[in-house]
Motif scaffolding. Structure first.
Motif, PDB file in Angstrom:
ATOM      1  N   SER A  18     -67.149  43.386 -20.344  1.00 29.26           N
ATOM      2  CA  SER A  18     -67.883  42.665 -19.307  1.00 29.26           C
ATOM      3  C   SER A  18     -69.016  43.485 -18.693  1.00 29.26           C
ATOM      4  N   ASN A  19     -68.836  44.804 -18.633  1.00 26.70           N
ATOM      5  CA  ASN A  19     -69.891  45.641 -18.040  1.00 26.70           C
ATOM      6  C   ASN A  19     -70.194  46.894 -18.845  1.00 26.70           C
ATOM      7  N   GLY A  20     -69.699  46.954 -20.087  1.00 33.20           N
ATOM      8  CA  GLY A  20     -70.035  48.085 -20.953  1.00 33.20           C
ATOM      9  C   GLY A  20     -69.506  49.413 -20.454  1.00 33.20           C
ATOM     10  N   GLU A  21     -68.277  49.401 -19.952  1.00 32.69           N
ATOM     11  CA  GLU A  21     -67.657  50.621 -19.443  1.00 32.69           C
ATOM     12  C   GLU A  21     -66.310  50.858 -20.124  1.00 32.69           C
ATOM     13  N   TYR A  22     -65.898  52.128 -20.126  1.00 33.23           N
ATOM     14  CA  TYR A  22     -64.550  52.488 -20.551  1.00 33.23           C
ATOM     15  C   TYR A  22     -63.728  52.785 -19.302  1.00 33.23           C
ATOM     16  N   VAL A  23     -62.478  52.355 -19.323  1.00 31.67           N
ATOM     17  CA  VAL A  23     -61.578  52.559 -18.184  1.00 31.67           C
ATOM     18  C   VAL A  23     -60.517  53.574 -18.600  1.00 31.67           C
ATOM     19  N   LEU A  24     -60.514  54.736 -17.921  1.00 32.50           N
ATOM     20  CA  LEU A  24     -59.626  55.843 -18.285  1.00 32.50           C
ATOM     21  C   LEU A  24     -58.377  55.842 -17.420  1.00 32.50           C
ATOM     22  N   ASN A  25     -57.225  56.050 -18.085  1.00 32.16           N
ATOM     23  CA  ASN A  25     -55.958  56.185 -17.374  1.00 32.16           C
ATOM     24  C   ASN A  25     -55.096  57.245 -18.062  1.00 32.16           C
ATOM     25  N   GLY A  26     -54.380  57.999 -17.230  1.00 32.63           N
ATOM     26  CA  GLY A  26     -53.492  59.023 -17.759  1.00 32.63           C
ATOM     27  C   GLY A  26     -53.686  60.355 -17.056  1.00 32.63           C
ATOM     28  N   ASP A  32     -65.267  73.192  -5.882  1.00 25.70           N
ATOM     29  CA  ASP A  32     -64.761  72.545  -4.665  1.00 25.70           C
ATOM     30  C   ASP A  32     -63.526  71.690  -4.921  1.00 25.70           C
ATOM     31  N   LEU A  33     -62.975  71.738  -6.113  1.00 26.90           N
ATOM     32  CA  LEU A  33     -61.813  70.960  -6.530  1.00 26.90           C
ATOM     33  C   LEU A  33     -62.094  69.447  -6.463  1.00 26.90           C
ATOM     34  N   GLN A  34     -63.374  69.121  -6.528  1.00 27.24           N
ATOM     35  CA  GLN A  34     -63.782  67.715  -6.597  1.00 27.24           C
ATOM     36  C   GLN A  34     -64.352  67.393  -7.981  1.00 27.24           C
ATOM     37  N   LYS A  90     -69.281  64.546 -12.521  1.00 28.85           N
ATOM     38  CA  LYS A  90     -68.697  64.714 -11.186  1.00 28.85           C
ATOM     39  C   LYS A  90     -69.009  63.485 -10.338  1.00 28.85           C
ATOM     40  N   GLY A  91     -68.057  63.098  -9.544  1.00 29.06           N
ATOM     41  CA  GLY A  91     -68.249  61.946  -8.672  1.00 29.06           C
ATOM     42  C   GLY A  91     -67.765  60.649  -9.255  1.00 29.06           C
ATOM     43  N   THR A  92     -67.228  60.691 -10.473  1.00 23.62           N
ATOM     44  CA  THR A  92     -66.680  59.480 -11.078  1.00 23.62           C
ATOM     45  C   THR A  92     -65.465  59.016 -10.280  1.00 23.62           C
ATOM     46  N   ASN A  93     -65.477  57.793  -9.839  1.00 20.43           N
ATOM     47  CA  ASN A  93     -64.359  57.253  -9.070  1.00 20.43           C
ATOM     48  C   ASN A  93     -63.111  57.149  -9.943  1.00 20.43           C
ATOM     49  N   GLY A  94     -61.950  57.357  -9.316  1.00 20.47           N
ATOM     50  CA  GLY A  94     -60.689  57.224 -10.027  1.00 20.47           C
ATOM     51  C   GLY A  94     -60.219  58.496 -10.708  1.00 20.47           C
ATOM     52  N   VAL A  95     -60.851  59.639 -10.394  1.00 20.82           N
ATOM     53  CA  VAL A  95     -60.433  60.925 -10.964  1.00 20.82           C
ATOM     54  C   VAL A  95     -59.970  61.813  -9.816  1.00 20.82           C
ATOM     55  N   ARG A  96     -58.771  62.343  -9.960  1.00 27.01           N
ATOM     56  CA  ARG A  96     -58.178  63.167  -8.897  1.00 27.01           C
ATOM     57  C   ARG A  96     -57.735  64.511  -9.469  1.00 27.01           C
ATOM     58  N   TYR A  97     -58.073  65.595  -8.753  1.00 28.76           N
ATOM     59  CA  TYR A  97     -57.771  66.955  -9.212  1.00 28.76           C
ATOM     60  C   TYR A  97     -56.725  67.586  -8.304  1.00 28.76           C
ATOM     61  N   GLU A  98     -55.651  68.067  -8.905  1.00 27.66           N
ATOM     62  CA  GLU A  98     -54.584  68.707  -8.147  1.00 27.66           C
ATOM     63  C   GLU A  98     -54.818  70.217  -8.076  1.00 27.66           C
ATOM     64  N   ILE A 107     -55.683  63.582 -12.762  1.00 25.91           N
ATOM     65  CA  ILE A 107     -55.158  62.223 -12.830  1.00 25.91           C
ATOM     66  C   ILE A 107     -56.322  61.242 -12.962  1.00 25.91           C
ATOM     67  N   PHE A 108     -56.277  60.420 -14.006  1.00 24.99           N
ATOM     68  CA  PHE A 108     -57.258  59.344 -14.182  1.00 24.99           C
ATOM     69  C   PHE A 108     -56.581  58.016 -13.836  1.00 24.99           C
ATOM     70  N   GLU A 109     -57.135  57.330 -12.849  1.00 25.42           N
ATOM     71  CA  GLU A 109     -56.583  56.050 -12.394  1.00 25.42           C
ATOM     72  C   GLU A 109     -57.697  55.008 -12.384  1.00 25.42           C
ATOM     73  N   ASN A 110     -57.809  54.305 -13.516  1.00 23.95           N
ATOM     74  CA  ASN A 110     -58.861  53.296 -13.671  1.00 23.95           C
ATOM     75  C   ASN A 110     -60.252  53.878 -13.419  1.00 23.95           C
ATOM     76  N   ALA A 111     -60.460  55.089 -13.940  1.00 25.28           N
ATOM     77  CA  ALA A 111     -61.773  55.737 -13.819  1.00 25.28           C
ATOM     78  C   ALA A 111     -62.742  55.083 -14.805  1.00 25.28           C
ATOM     79  N   ARG A 112     -63.895  54.675 -14.331  1.00 17.02           N
ATOM     80  CA  ARG A 112     -64.847  53.941 -15.159  1.00 17.02           C
ATOM     81  C   ARG A 112     -66.009  54.849 -15.591  1.00 17.02           C
ATOM     82  N   VAL A 113     -66.267  54.843 -16.905  1.00 19.74           N
ATOM     83  CA  VAL A 113     -67.318  55.673 -17.491  1.00 19.74           C
ATOM     84  C   VAL A 113     -68.203  54.787 -18.358  1.00 19.74           C
TER      85      VAL A 113
END
Length: 440
Positions: free
Chosen positions: A167-175, A187-189, A217-225, A242-248
């Protein structure tokens, strides 16, 4: 043509520059950073030395010149890496992971991707640019990275999925990824960019279902522990991500269906670097113990260097270091000849040097006896650093030995190819050895 191990005047200057950087800029901050219990703080203590290394070309110099890099040869990289790893191999890993992440774009990316991402990495005025090599995953049932080329469908092998959204030409990452270097950034971001190996087709095995994904950097849905606390290489950052519905966006995908080849070639390129890192650490242990043995008497009437048991142990270690350096250079030279297509010899140098010199560092400690356990001496750190070499880059037994085996098992393999400096083509048929059990 003669075989000459003499450094050119340019290489000697490069060695001197790297040695001066390692001793004057890096060494003064290493002890405090290595002892810092906060793993992210320990990593950020490397930022100032990193900026100086970036200015000298050590952080991005191996990237292609046409995109702003230095096109530094693998041989010249050996010269720099030995000097830096002799002081701290963890810091050297921060630099070299930029290559593990970005060289795959140079090999497999399209022209637009090369100009954008490599150009961005080589032109950072702040000298802080970091690239993360985001491949490794946590062990599990199934899980782990070493079986990336397993023929089974998801979740066997690489577990992070990238589902295409038409629908928008993106890949959705999970895992989840576990162990990647540099990925969390200062900065752990997030690093400036993460090159992530993902499962773009969950119904295909590791030889067809993997791809490379450029995640800025700044992709939504990516979390760094918080970075992992390790025995050795404490100053490089290893993350849980952690990738939670991160869109690329789809234009950030490369080598679609050939992510296995990215992994195989990247860990081939890093093989001789890991090999020379083992040399650097063992060299420091040897030099320290050699000097110590020339003054320490152990309560006797003369320094222990005068005794045969000590002399023989140090002589043997010196021989191992020289032999391993030669192997590192040979493997690097082979990669220079064939565009880093030296999958077996690259792995051989990493396996051989890492295991030989891990034992070599302990050999140096035996000369010191119980004194080696006293943290007033640096040798306990050398042992902690040396134990990493047989275990990282997906491990010697986990991946590197399998890669050598796969190349050798090919019907057309020439056992004299490395001796004669002949090219050996790497093929997908060489992957997957021992990834399938006999019952399968």
């Amino acid at each position: 043509m003669s075989i000459d191990f003499t450094l050119t005047s340019e290489q000697k200057k490069l060695q001197d520059t790297a040695r001066q950087f390692a001793q004057d800029i890096l060494a003064p901050v290493i002890k405090a950073a290595d002892e810092e219990q906060d793993t992210q703080k320990a990593f950020t203590m490397m930022q100032t030395p990193y900026q100086e290394a970036y200015k000298l070309g050590f952080a991005m110099g191996f990237l292609p010149k046409e995109y702003g890099g230095g096109s530094v040869s693998n041989i010249d990289l050996q010269i720099v890496a030995e000097e830096i790893t002799a002081v701290d191999p963890g810091f050297a890993t921060i630099l070299l992971v930029n290559g593990l992440a970005l060289m795959p774009i140079a090999w497999y990316g399209n022209e637009e991707q090369k100009k954008k991402w490599i150009g961005e990495a080589t032109s950072d005025e702040s000298c802080n640019y970091l690239a993360g090599w985001t491949v490794s995953e946590a062990a599990g049932t199934p899980g782990g990275t070493a079986n990336f080329d397993h023929p089974g469908k998801h979740p066997v092998g690489i577990g992070v999925t990238a589902e295409y959204d038409k629908s928008n030409g993106e890949y959705v990452l999970n895992g989840r990824k576990y162990w990647p270097c540099n990925a969390g950034g200062w900065d752990l971001q997030g690093a400036n960019v993460n090159v992530v190996i993902v499962r773009t087709d969950p119904n295909k095995g590791g030889k067809e279902g993997l791809s490379g994904m450029i995640v800025p950097k700044g992709t939504n849905g990516v979390r760094y522990e918080q970075p992992i606390s390790k025995i050795g290489h404490r100053l490089c950052q290893n993350n849980s991500i952690i990738f939670e519905n991160a869109r690329v966006p789809e234009e950030n995908v490369f080598a679609e269906g050939n992510g296995d080849l990215i992994i195989a070639k990247a860990f081939t390129w890093s093989g001789p670097v890991a090999a020379i890192a083992a040399v650097g650490v063992a060299r420091s242990a040897y030099e320290y113990v050699l000097n110590w043995s020339k003054t320490y008497t152990a309560g006797g009437d003369k320094p222990i260097m005068n005794y045969q048991a000590v002399g023989y142990k140090l002589a043997e270690l010196a021989m191992k270091i020289e032999a391993c350096r030669a192997f590192s250079w040979k493997a690097a030279h082979y990669l220079d000849q064939f565009d880093s297509e030296g999958h077996a010899i690259g792995a051989m140098s990493k396996v051989f040097n890492g295991e030989i010199l891990f034992n070599g560092v302990f050999q140096a400690m035996q000369v010191m006896g119980v004194n080696a356990l006293d943290k007033v001496h640096p040798v306990e750190k050398y042992l902690r650093e040396s134990i990493v070499f047989p275990l990282y880059d997906a491990g010697n037994v986990g991946m590197q030995m399998r890669k050598i085996w796969g190349v050798m098992a090919d019907p057309n393999f020439d056992p004299r190819a490395f001796m004669d400096s002949k090219p050996v083509e790497f093929k997908k048929s060489m992957e997957g050895w021992t990834a399938v059990t006999p019952s399968e």
